[in-house]
Scaffold this motif. Structure first.
Motif, mmCIF file in Angstrom:
data_model
loop_
_atom_site.group_PDB
_atom_site.id
_atom_site.type_symbol
_atom_site.label_atom_id
_atom_site.label_comp_id
_atom_site.label_asym_id
_atom_site.label_seq_id
_atom_site.Cartn_x
_atom_site.Cartn_y
_atom_site.Cartn_z
ATOM 1 N N GLY A 26 0.775 -1.241 0.000
ATOM 2 C CA GLY A 26 0.000 0.000 0.000
ATOM 3 C C GLY A 26 0.799 1.281 0.000
ATOM 4 O O GLY A 26 0.216 2.363 0.093
ATOM 5 N N GLU A 27 2.117 1.207 -0.096
ATOM 6 C CA GLU A 27 2.901 2.445 -0.146
ATOM 7 C C GLU A 27 2.611 3.179 -1.447
ATOM 8 O O GLU A 27 2.324 2.572 -2.476
ATOM 9 C CB GLU A 27 4.398 2.151 -0.037
ATOM 10 N N SER A 28 2.700 4.468 -1.397
ATOM 11 C CA SER A 28 2.429 5.313 -2.555
ATOM 12 C C SER A 28 3.484 5.105 -3.641
ATOM 13 O O SER A 28 4.688 5.100 -3.364
ATOM 14 C CB SER A 28 2.430 6.783 -2.124
ATOM 15 N N LEU A 29 3.020 4.954 -4.878
ATOM 16 C CA LEU A 29 3.927 4.797 -6.019
ATOM 17 C C LEU A 29 4.838 6.012 -6.149
ATOM 18 O O LEU A 29 6.047 5.878 -6.339
ATOM 19 C CB LEU A 29 3.112 4.594 -7.299
ATOM 20 N N GLU A 30 4.272 7.198 -6.017
ATOM 21 C CA GLU A 30 5.054 8.424 -6.168
ATOM 22 C C GLU A 30 6.094 8.576 -5.069
ATOM 23 O O GLU A 30 7.239 8.935 -5.332
ATOM 24 C CB GLU A 30 4.133 9.650 -6.197
ATOM 25 N N ALA A 31 5.688 8.280 -3.836
ATOM 26 C CA ALA A 31 6.621 8.406 -2.710
ATOM 27 C C ALA A 31 7.764 7.401 -2.839
ATOM 28 O O ALA A 31 8.935 7.733 -2.613
ATOM 29 C CB ALA A 31 5.887 8.211 -1.391
ATOM 30 N N LEU A 32 7.435 6.174 -3.215
ATOM 31 C CA LEU A 32 8.460 5.146 -3.377
ATOM 32 C C LEU A 32 9.400 5.496 -4.534
ATOM 33 O O LEU A 32 10.612 5.306 -4.443
ATOM 34 C CB LEU A 32 7.802 3.788 -3.605
#
Length: 78
Positions: free
Chosen positions: A52-58
């Protein structure tokens, strides 16, 4: 005579090359040319996306383009 002898007549500040702060970034998370990622690193990134981590943040954290992270995730899901 001035110390500004290297300034061309009629030159304005707008003609000077733009300068950016060192922390400003390049406008994207593009990896350096030829950079390769290990299977272990790819799997770890995909697992984080699946949790569930954000694609953009990762993408920003790992300095990997979002489209590449999406490709890795899609390959795992197929």
């Amino acid at each position: 005579m001035d110390d500004k002898s290297d300034v061309k007549p009629g030159a304005t500040e707008a003609s000077a090359p733009p300068t950016r702060a060192p922390h400003a970034g390049g406008g994207g998370a593009e990896a350096s040319p030829g950079r390769r990622f290990s299977a272990k690193m790819k799997l770890a990134a995909v697992q984080r996306l699946m949790r569930g981590e954000s694609l953009e943040a990762l993408s920003r954290e790992l300095n990997v383009p979002a489209h590449r992270l999406s490709e890795w995730r899609d390959r795992v899901l197929i």
